[in-house]
Design an enzyme around this catalytic site. Structure first.
Site, PDB file in Angstrom:
ATOM      1  N   ASN A   7       0.955  -1.064  -0.082  1.00 37.49           N
ATOM      2  CA  ASN A   7       0.027   0.029  -0.015  1.00 37.49           C
ATOM      3  C   ASN A   7       1.224   1.254   0.074  1.00 37.49           C
ATOM      4  OD1 ASN A   7      -1.379   2.317   1.342  1.00 37.49           O
ATOM      5  ND2 ASN A   7      -3.044   1.036   1.706  1.00 37.49           N
ATOM      6  N   HIS A  10       1.414   6.144   2.129  1.00 37.62           N
ATOM      7  CA  HIS A  10       2.012   7.237   2.847  1.00 37.62           C
ATOM      8  C   HIS A  10       3.117   7.569   2.416  1.00 37.62           C
ATOM      9  CE1 HIS A  10      -0.770   6.641   5.829  1.00 37.62           C
ATOM     10  NE2 HIS A  10      -0.743   5.287   6.154  1.00 37.62           N
ATOM     11  N   HIS A  43      -5.510   3.794  -1.382  1.00 37.85           N
ATOM     12  CA  HIS A  43      -6.976   4.222  -1.007  1.00 37.85           C
ATOM     13  C   HIS A  43      -7.118   5.788  -1.254  1.00 37.85           C
ATOM     14  CE1 HIS A  43      -9.484   4.397   3.108  1.00 37.85           C
ATOM     15  NE2 HIS A  43     -10.108   4.837   1.698  1.00 37.85           N
ATOM     16  N   ARG A  45      -9.115   8.482  -0.865  1.00 39.75           N
ATOM     17  CA  ARG A  45     -10.181   8.562   0.141  1.00 39.75           C
ATOM     18  C   ARG A  45     -10.974   9.906  -0.256  1.00 39.75           C
ATOM     19  NH1 ARG A  45      -8.810   6.725   5.770  1.00 39.75           N
ATOM     20  NH2 ARG A  45     -10.459   8.136   6.311  1.00 39.75           N
ATOM     21  N   ARG A  49      -6.477  12.909   1.197  1.00 42.95           N
ATOM     22  CA  ARG A  49      -5.547  13.507   2.295  1.00 42.95           C
ATOM     23  C   ARG A  49      -4.132  12.990   1.833  1.00 42.95           C
ATOM     24  NH1 ARG A  49      -6.760   9.927   7.557  1.00 42.95           N
ATOM     25  NH2 ARG A  49      -8.941  11.036   7.358  1.00 42.95           N
ATOM     26  N   GLU A  70      -8.780   0.909  -2.853  1.00 41.17           N
ATOM     27  CA  GLU A  70      -9.639   0.769  -1.714  1.00 41.17           C
ATOM     28  C   GLU A  70     -10.448   2.022  -1.793  1.00 41.17           C
ATOM     29  OE1 GLU A  70      -7.037   1.081   1.491  1.00 41.17           O
ATOM     30  OE2 GLU A  70      -6.154  -1.006   1.299  1.00 41.17           O
ATOM     31  N   THR A 101      -8.390   3.707   8.715  1.00 39.74           N
ATOM     32  CA  THR A 101      -9.564   2.821   8.418  1.00 39.74           C
ATOM     33  C   THR A 101      -9.749   2.170   9.824  1.00 39.74           C
ATOM     34  OG1 THR A 101      -9.254   2.696   5.999  1.00 39.74           O
ATOM     35  CG2 THR A 101     -10.878   1.519   6.792  1.00 39.74           C
ATOM     36  N   GLU A 151     -11.659  -8.871   3.162  1.00 42.66           N
ATOM     37  CA  GLU A 151     -10.003  -8.495   3.639  1.00 42.66           C
ATOM     38  C   GLU A 151     -10.758  -8.593   5.036  1.00 42.66           C
ATOM     39  OE1 GLU A 151      -7.592  -6.055   1.770  1.00 42.66           O
ATOM     40  OE2 GLU A 151      -6.462  -5.456   3.541  1.00 42.66           O
ATOM     41  N   HIS A 191      -3.797  -4.426   7.766  1.00 44.30           N
ATOM     42  CA  HIS A 191      -4.239  -3.180   8.770  1.00 44.30           C
ATOM     43  C   HIS A 191      -3.294  -3.494   9.916  1.00 44.30           C
ATOM     44  CE1 HIS A 191      -5.263   0.372  10.247  1.00 44.30           C
ATOM     45  NE2 HIS A 191      -5.934   0.737   9.242  1.00 44.30           N
TER      46      HIS A 191
HETATM   47  N1  PXP Z   1      -6.100  -2.890   4.160  1.00 44.42           N
HETATM   48  C1  PXP Z   1      -6.934  -2.015   4.148  1.00 44.42           C
HETATM   49  C2  PXP Z   1      -8.259  -2.462   3.652  1.00 44.42           C
HETATM   50  C3  PXP Z   1      -6.757  -0.665   4.449  1.00 44.42           C
HETATM   51  O1  PXP Z   1      -7.720   0.057   4.721  1.00 44.42           O
HETATM   52  C4  PXP Z   1      -5.450  -0.443   5.109  1.00 44.42           C
HETATM   53  C5  PXP Z   1      -5.010   0.805   5.325  1.00 44.42           C
HETATM   54  O2  PXP Z   1      -5.305   1.820   4.314  1.00 44.42           O
HETATM   55  C6  PXP Z   1      -4.605  -1.499   4.919  1.00 44.42           C
HETATM   56  C7  PXP Z   1      -4.750  -2.795   4.379  1.00 44.42           C
HETATM   57  C8  PXP Z   1      -2.939  -1.261   5.026  1.00 44.42           C
HETATM   58  O3  PXP Z   1      -2.861  -0.833   6.507  1.00 44.42           O
HETATM   59  P1  PXP Z   1      -1.289  -0.574   7.114  1.00 44.42           P
HETATM   60  O4  PXP Z   1      -1.190   0.699   6.609  1.00 44.42           O
HETATM   61  O5  PXP Z   1      -1.579  -0.494   8.545  1.00 44.42           O
HETATM   62  O6  PXP Z   1      -0.574  -1.667   6.631  1.00 44.42           O
END
Ligand code: PXP
Length: 247
Positions: A7, A10, A43, A45, A49, A70, A101, A151, A191
Site C-alpha cells: 500500500n 503513505h 486508498h 479517500r 488526504r 480501496e 480505516t 479482507e 491493517h
Molecule cells: N487493508 C485495508 C483495507 C486498509 O484500509 C489499509 C489501510 O489503508 C491497509 C490494508 C494497510 O494498513 P497499514 O497501512 O496499517 O499496513
C-alpha cells in the site's frame, strides 16, 4: 505462495506534506515491484488526504503488476472505478475524522449503495473485496452480496496490548478466515501488520493475500523502499513455508 500487496498511501502522505512532486509515486511503485510486491494498493479517500486521482491513473497506466483500489461505496467512487478499471476494489468504511480505516464494514446492515456498487463493479469485471472485522456474522451478509473476497481487518490483533489479547484476536481471524473460505470467498488480511506481527497471520493457510502499507513505508526511511518490501516478502514467505505461527 501468499500474495503481498504494498500500500503506497503513505508515500503520498509525505508528498502532500509539501504539496509537491516528491517522493514520486511511480518511482515508489517501481521500487516496491523490484522489492517483490505482487500488487500495489492505494486508498483514494474522499478527503484526498494522501492519494490523489492522478496517482491512481498514473499507477494504472505505468505499472506492470495488478492494482487494487480501496474506496468507499459512493456513487462517485464507483463511477471512478468503472472508468479506471483497477484489477480489484476493496470497499472500506470511511470516516473523515479517523486517522486510518479504524474498523470493517457493517455488511450486515449494508446500505443499498454498497449493494449497488458491488454489483456494478462485478458487472464491469472488477474483483470485489469487502473489508470486515474478524466477525463471522459479517460473512453471511458478504457472501449474499456476491463479493469475491473479504479482507479481514487485523488492526485489533496488531494493537493488542497483551499476549492473551493478541491470541484472542488471532483466533478470531483464523476462525473468520476458515468460515469465509468454506463459504467460497477468498480471504485477504491487512491493517497494522508489521515485521514483528505478520508471521502468525501469514502462516494461516486460509489467507491468500496480505496488504501492508505503513510499516513498510516507515522502514523504507532507513532501508529504502525496495529493501523494506523485500524484507517483508521474506518474512511472509518464511512464515508460510514453515507453517509456524511465530509470536
Ligand atoms: N487493508 C485495508 C483495507 C486498509 O484500509 C489499509 C489501510 O489503508 C491497509 C490494508 C494497510 O494498513 P497499514 O497501512 O496499517 O499496513
Amino acid at each position: 505462495m501468499i500474495r503481498l500487496g504494498v500500500n503506497l498511501d503513505h508515500v503520498a502522505t509525505l508528498r502532500q506534506a509539501r504539496r509537491g512532486k516528491s517522493p514520486d509515486i511511480l518511482a515508489a511503485a517501481h521500487a516496491a515491484i523490484v522489492g517483490g510486491a505482487d500488487h500495489l494498493v492505494v486508498h483514494l479517500r474522499e478527503d484526498r488526504r494522501h492519494i490523489q486521482e492522478r496517482d491512481v491513473r498514473l499507477l494504472r497506466e505505468h505499472t506492470t503488476v495488478p492494482l487494487s483500489l480501496e474506496m468507499a461505496a459512493t456513487s462517485a467512487m464507483t463511477a471512478f472505478a468503472k472508468d479506471l478499471k483497477p484489477d480489484a476494489v476493496c470497499f472500506v468504511p470511511e470516516k473523515r475524522e479517523e486517522l486510518t480505516t479504524e474498523g470493517g464494514l457493517d455488511v450486515a446492515s449494508a446500505s443499498k449503495e454498497l449493494r449497488r456498487s458491488v454489483e456494478e463493479l462485478k458487472g464491469a469485471g472488477i474483483a470485489v473485496a469487502l473489508f470486515v472485522n474478524p466477525d463471522e456474522a459479517q460473512l453471511v451478509a458478504a457472501n449474499d452480496l456476491g463479493t469475491d473476497a473479504v479482507e479481514i481487518h487485523t488492526g485489533r490483533y496488531a494493537d493488542a496490548k497483551t499476549e492473551g489479547a493478541r491470541i484472542f484476536e488471532y483466533l478470531a481471524i483464523s476462525k473468520t478466515a476458515a468460515t469465509a473460505r468454506a463459504l467460497g470467498m477468498r480471504v485477504h488480511a491487512g491493517h497494522g501488520l508489521d515485521y514483528g506481527n505478520v508471521a502468525r497471520i501469514a502462516a494461516l493457510s486460509d489467507v491468500e493475500e496480505l496488504n501492508i502499507g505503513f510499516a513498510i513505508v516507515a522502514r523504507a526511511m532507513f532501508t529504502g523502499l525496495e529493501r523494506a518490501v523485500h524484507e517483508m516478502r521474506e518474512r511472509v514467505a518464511r512464515a508460510k513455508s514453515e507453517e509456524a505461527p511465530l509470536p
